[in-house]
Motif scaffolding. Sequence first.
Motif, PDB file in Angstrom:
ATOM      1  N   LYS A 182       0.827  -1.207   0.000  1.00 22.26           N
ATOM      2  CA  LYS A 182       0.000   0.000   0.000  1.00 22.26           C
ATOM      3  C   LYS A 182       0.862   1.257   0.000  1.00 22.26           C
ATOM      4  O   LYS A 182       1.997   1.264   0.492  1.00 22.26           O
ATOM      5  N   THR A 183       0.316   2.327  -0.563  1.00 19.56           N
ATOM      6  CA  THR A 183       0.927   3.653  -0.475  1.00 19.56           C
ATOM      7  C   THR A 183      -0.143   4.637  -0.018  1.00 19.56           C
ATOM      8  O   THR A 183      -1.328   4.294   0.032  1.00 19.56           O
ATOM      9  N   ALA A 184       0.277   5.851   0.302  1.00 13.83           N
ATOM     10  CA  ALA A 184      -0.678   6.847   0.784  1.00 13.83           C
ATOM     11  C   ALA A 184      -1.788   7.110  -0.222  1.00 13.83           C
ATOM     12  O   ALA A 184      -2.941   7.372   0.144  1.00 13.83           O
ATOM     13  N   THR A 185      -1.458   7.005  -1.508  1.00 15.45           N
ATOM     14  CA  THR A 185      -2.456   7.312  -2.553  1.00 15.45           C
ATOM     15  C   THR A 185      -3.558   6.251  -2.642  1.00 15.45           C
ATOM     16  O   THR A 185      -4.567   6.465  -3.321  1.00 15.45           O
ATOM     17  N   ASP A 186      -3.381   5.132  -1.955  1.00 10.31           N
ATOM     18  CA  ASP A 186      -4.422   4.105  -1.954  1.00 10.31           C
ATOM     19  C   ASP A 186      -5.578   4.453  -1.030  1.00 10.31           C
ATOM     20  O   ASP A 186      -6.593   3.741  -1.004  1.00 10.31           O
ATOM     21  N   PHE A 187      -5.439   5.536  -0.286  1.00 15.32           N
ATOM     22  CA  PHE A 187      -6.476   5.920   0.665  1.00 15.32           C
ATOM     23  C   PHE A 187      -7.167   7.198   0.197  1.00 15.32           C
ATOM     24  O   PHE A 187      -6.562   8.056  -0.459  1.00 15.32           O
ATOM     25  N   ASN A 188      -8.433   7.320   0.571  1.00 15.05           N
ATOM     26  CA  ASN A 188      -9.303   8.311  -0.057  1.00 15.05           C
ATOM     27  C   ASN A 188      -9.160   9.728   0.474  1.00 15.05           C
ATOM     28  O   ASN A 188      -9.185  10.687  -0.288  1.00 15.05           O
ATOM     29  N   THR A 189      -9.024   9.888   1.782  1.00  6.66           N
ATOM     30  CA  THR A 189      -9.043  11.235   2.356  1.00  6.66           C
ATOM     31  C   THR A 189      -7.638  11.659   2.783  1.00  6.66           C
ATOM     32  O   THR A 189      -6.770  10.820   3.061  1.00  6.66           O
ATOM     33  N   PRO A 190      -7.405  12.982   2.874  1.00  6.92           N
ATOM     34  CA  PRO A 190      -6.099  13.466   3.346  1.00  6.92           C
ATOM     35  C   PRO A 190      -5.745  12.935   4.739  1.00  6.92           C
ATOM     36  O   PRO A 190      -4.585  12.626   5.000  1.00  6.92           O
ATOM     37  N   GLU A 191      -6.756  12.797   5.610  1.00  9.13           N
ATOM     38  CA  GLU A 191      -6.455  12.303   6.956  1.00  9.13           C
ATOM     39  C   GLU A 191      -6.059  10.830   6.927  1.00  9.13           C
ATOM     40  O   GLU A 191      -5.165  10.415   7.674  1.00  9.13           O
ATOM     41  N   GLU A 192      -6.683  10.042   6.077  1.00 12.12           N
ATOM     42  CA  GLU A 192      -6.301   8.637   5.958  1.00 12.12           C
ATOM     43  C   GLU A 192      -4.900   8.508   5.386  1.00 12.12           C
ATOM     44  O   GLU A 192      -4.115   7.653   5.804  1.00 12.12           O
ATOM     45  N   GLN A 193      -4.560   9.367   4.427  1.00 14.16           N
ATOM     46  CA  GLN A 193      -3.212   9.350   3.856  1.00 14.16           C
ATOM     47  C   GLN A 193      -2.176   9.732   4.911  1.00 14.16           C
ATOM     48  O   GLN A 193      -1.094   9.137   4.990  1.00 14.16           O
TER      49      GLN A 193
END
Length: 521
Positions: free
Chosen positions: A418-429
């Motif tokens: 996984k990378t940060a871009t796999d998550f939807n919101t800025p807080e999830e990243q």
Amino acid sequence: MSQTFKSITGSRCVALLCGYSTMQQGLSKGFLLLLTIFFLQTAHAEKVYDFSATCQQAYQQITALKLHAGAQLVNQARKENPDNLIPEILDSYIDFYILFFNEDPSDYSARMPHFAERLDKLEDGPVSSPFYNYCRTVVYMQKACVEIKFGRQWAAGWDFRKAFTIIRDNKKAFPGFLPNNMIYGPMLVAAGTIPDGYKWLTSLFGVKGSIKDGVALMQQFVNSNDTMAKLFFNEASFYYCYIMFYIQNKPQEVMQYIQQRKLDVVNNHLLAYMATNLAINNKSTEQARSIMLHRNMSAEYMATPVWDMEMGYTTLHHLETQKAISAYETFLASFKGKFYVKDVCEKLSWCYYIQGNIKAANATRVKILKEGNQITDADKQAYKNAQSGQWPDLLLLKARILNDGGYNAEALALLAGKTATDFNTPEEQLEFSYRVGRIYDDLGKDDDALKAYAYAIKIGETSTAYYAARAALQMGIIYEKQGNKNLAISYFQKCIAMKNHDYKDSLDQKAKAGIARNNGG
């Protein structure tokens, strides 16, 4: 009766009454006789502070949380010497432990007035004894801690100030009285780590702390062969371990101390609680669970729901959700207090959420908004999360829980690929970047951890979530471990500089302690 009459001896009392009788011809002889008998009865021997053998036995039982056995010994000590004031402070310990751990409002109503009553009684003792102000300090401190638990922070602040002033003066007056160090040391540390948001308290109360001096006093005490130091060793170890763990950031040293000094975490429930709690916070879940399961389970010990809460944490941390549900629900059903209730409700809602039982998860979340209080950072965060109406990303939640429990290989496996871009919101990243950093950090992969932390700070420095601030704190800790004090201090300062985020007070306190450690303060 006034202090003047308390100090008058029996013979002087009779002489005073005889003189008085010559001036009061109108009084009957019978009345004067009764009055004389009254004063003879109240002109008792001088009070003393005698930590007798029976008192020592009572103290050991009470501080092991065997309160009933301790109370019986206290009563025995009173019979042995009715003028001994040490039983007063021993009874104060009993009230303190019951109120501090269980937070029952009915107990509070019944027991809280005892503290003021005991302070009055303790003032009957000889001022020339080092125990005079020492005992008063202990009762004031116990009273302050209970007041915090029951939402009376202002009263607690004033009592802390009284305790601080009294023990400071007692140390000056009796520098060779080592028990002073056991109380004054932790108070110096506490005053030296007050977060900036509460700085007005130190100015108002005139309390000035020092982490360095406080730790030195505690180390002197726990390493001493002094008779009184040996008597108070377990209680002192309780304070010392928490200070070394949270303020000095030496968790491994604390765990070694528990083993090397052979602290009895089986038959002393106060020490068992401390070791369990610190092991959980050190992400040593299996160790924490082992301590709880192997402690002496005799009914002689004080019953407290906190054991169910701690068992809930240890089972949740390995995603054993059904066991965690059972422990948390048992805690909530029996606990009468408010501290960590919102946090426990949130953890319980996570269990249901992970199981896919959204109806139960939502029902539990409603309790977060209604029950408990928002004094601790954990409870504040639980309330904020419940108010948002949003559920966390399931993958990140599981990774967080496993990481909190020290199951880092399992946590890393969940996030593999996984990378940060796999998550939807800025807080999830932001959370993903921070969580990867924490996992690498706990695995001892400093370079990977620093990169992930730096990215979390970059994208989250202005976020109200705590991830960036905690990342800065952890970077400071890594650089401190590597011996780079200047860089460590700069990241501790960066942590403090971030505003309006979750866990602000507790993170600032840790960062401030980090700065003090590396500045030699």
